[in-house]
Design a protein around this motif. Structure first.
Motif, PDB file in Angstrom:
ATOM      1  N   CYS A  92       6.610  17.304  54.815  1.00  0.00           N
ATOM      2  CA  CYS A  92       5.447  17.033  55.665  1.00  0.00           C
ATOM      3  C   CYS A  92       4.238  16.656  54.822  1.00  0.00           C
ATOM      4  N   LEU A  93       3.996  17.399  53.744  1.00  0.00           N
ATOM      5  CA  LEU A  93       2.849  17.108  52.882  1.00  0.00           C
ATOM      6  C   LEU A  93       2.983  15.733  52.236  1.00  0.00           C
ATOM      7  N   LEU A  94       4.172  15.418  51.733  1.00  0.00           N
ATOM      8  CA  LEU A  94       4.371  14.117  51.084  1.00  0.00           C
ATOM      9  C   LEU A  94       4.207  12.973  52.089  1.00  0.00           C
ATOM     10  N   SER A  95       4.633  13.193  53.326  1.00  0.00           N
ATOM     11  CA  SER A  95       4.440  12.166  54.353  1.00  0.00           C
ATOM     12  C   SER A  95       2.965  11.930  54.606  1.00  0.00           C
ATOM     13  N   LEU A  96       2.200  13.024  54.711  1.00  0.00           N
ATOM     14  CA  LEU A  96       0.767  12.889  54.968  1.00  0.00           C
ATOM     15  C   LEU A  96       0.053  12.222  53.795  1.00  0.00           C
ATOM     16  N   VAL A  97       0.430  12.607  52.577  1.00  0.00           N
ATOM     17  CA  VAL A  97      -0.177  11.997  51.386  1.00  0.00           C
ATOM     18  C   VAL A  97       0.108  10.501  51.353  1.00  0.00           C
TER      19      VAL A  97
END
Length: 244
Positions: A92-97
């Motif tokens: 999720c974090l990598l997608s948002l970044v």
């Protein structure tokens, strides 16, 4: 603003002036004989929504299943393995970044998630270290029930019957959201026992109705409304500083 209720052009327009986002996380687990199984996720989401309204920040979809293995002896509980939860948060974090979000505040409703979320933060940063140019990312995890003003209000309202699981503060907040589901009937014993446990079976043997040190019969929708306001106000101040 809920991310899943926006279109991609709306998200792109939002990112032109803000790179902040809130990611609520909770759990799907038993909360004693009168607490709702979705308590942890609903509490985190409700607080996140209030912060978002105050600051004009986007809220990502709530991660509603967490690490709840120790509750698996009670029907209805669902759990992720720590490795699964770590991978979920990291992805999720990598997608948002990837889209340009670089301030991610995780509002958490379940203590059992904390260690894994912090590990996911570290692993995500290590993954970003492999990229060139390296994307910026700042993350912060806050447990809504552990902020000073919420803890003080909980003690003021419920004294030494707050406990550590199926607590009157979290139960009250869910009853504020769903007053038609409030069930304040007396429990026996009024205040549940406290102590340690080892695994799901031992948890149920030690705490047969699912509570630890708490008396959720003291909860009420009115108390939940007050706690939600206190939590939202305090979290808004924390979020404002973090997103600045």
């Amino acid at each position: 603003m809920r991310l899943h209720l926006m279109t991609w052009p709306q998200v792109e327009a939002y990112l032109a002036h803000s790179t902040a986002i809130i990611l609520p996380i909770g759990s799907t687990e038993q909360h004693g004989p009168t607490g709702l199984i979705g308590t942890d996720a609903m509490c985190a989401e409700a607080v996140a929504d209030q912060v978002a309204k105050a600051l004009g920040v986007v809220v990502a979809p709530t991660l509603a299943i967490g690490m709840a293995q120790h509750h698996m002896a009670f029907p209805g509980t669902m759990t992720l393995k720590p490795s699964t939860l770590l991978a979920l948060v990291e992805d999720c974090l990598l997608s948002l970044v990837r889209h340009g979000f670089d301030r991610v505040l995780m509002i958490n409703g379940h203590g059992g998630n904390v260690a894994t979320i912090n590990a996911a933060f570290a692993q995500t940063q290590m993954e970003l270290d492999r990229l060139s140019p390296r994307p910026a990312l700042r993350t912060r995890l806050v447990n809504w029930w552990e902020t000073p003003e919420v803890m003080a209000a909980s003690v003021r309202m419920f004294g030494d019957a707050v406990g550590s699981h199926a607590t009157p503060p979290e139960v009250a907040l869910t009853w504020a959201l769903h007053p038609d589901l409030a069930d304040p009937h007396p429990l026996v014993p009024a205040v549940a026992p406290t102590g340690a446990f080892f695994g799901a079976g031992d948890f149920r043997n030690s705490f047969p109705d699912g509570r630890i040190g708490s008396n959720p019969s003291l909860a009420s929708p009115a108390a939940g409304e007050e706690l939600l306001k206190i939590a939202a106000d305090e979290m808004t101040r924390l979020a404002s500083d973090f997103f600045a």
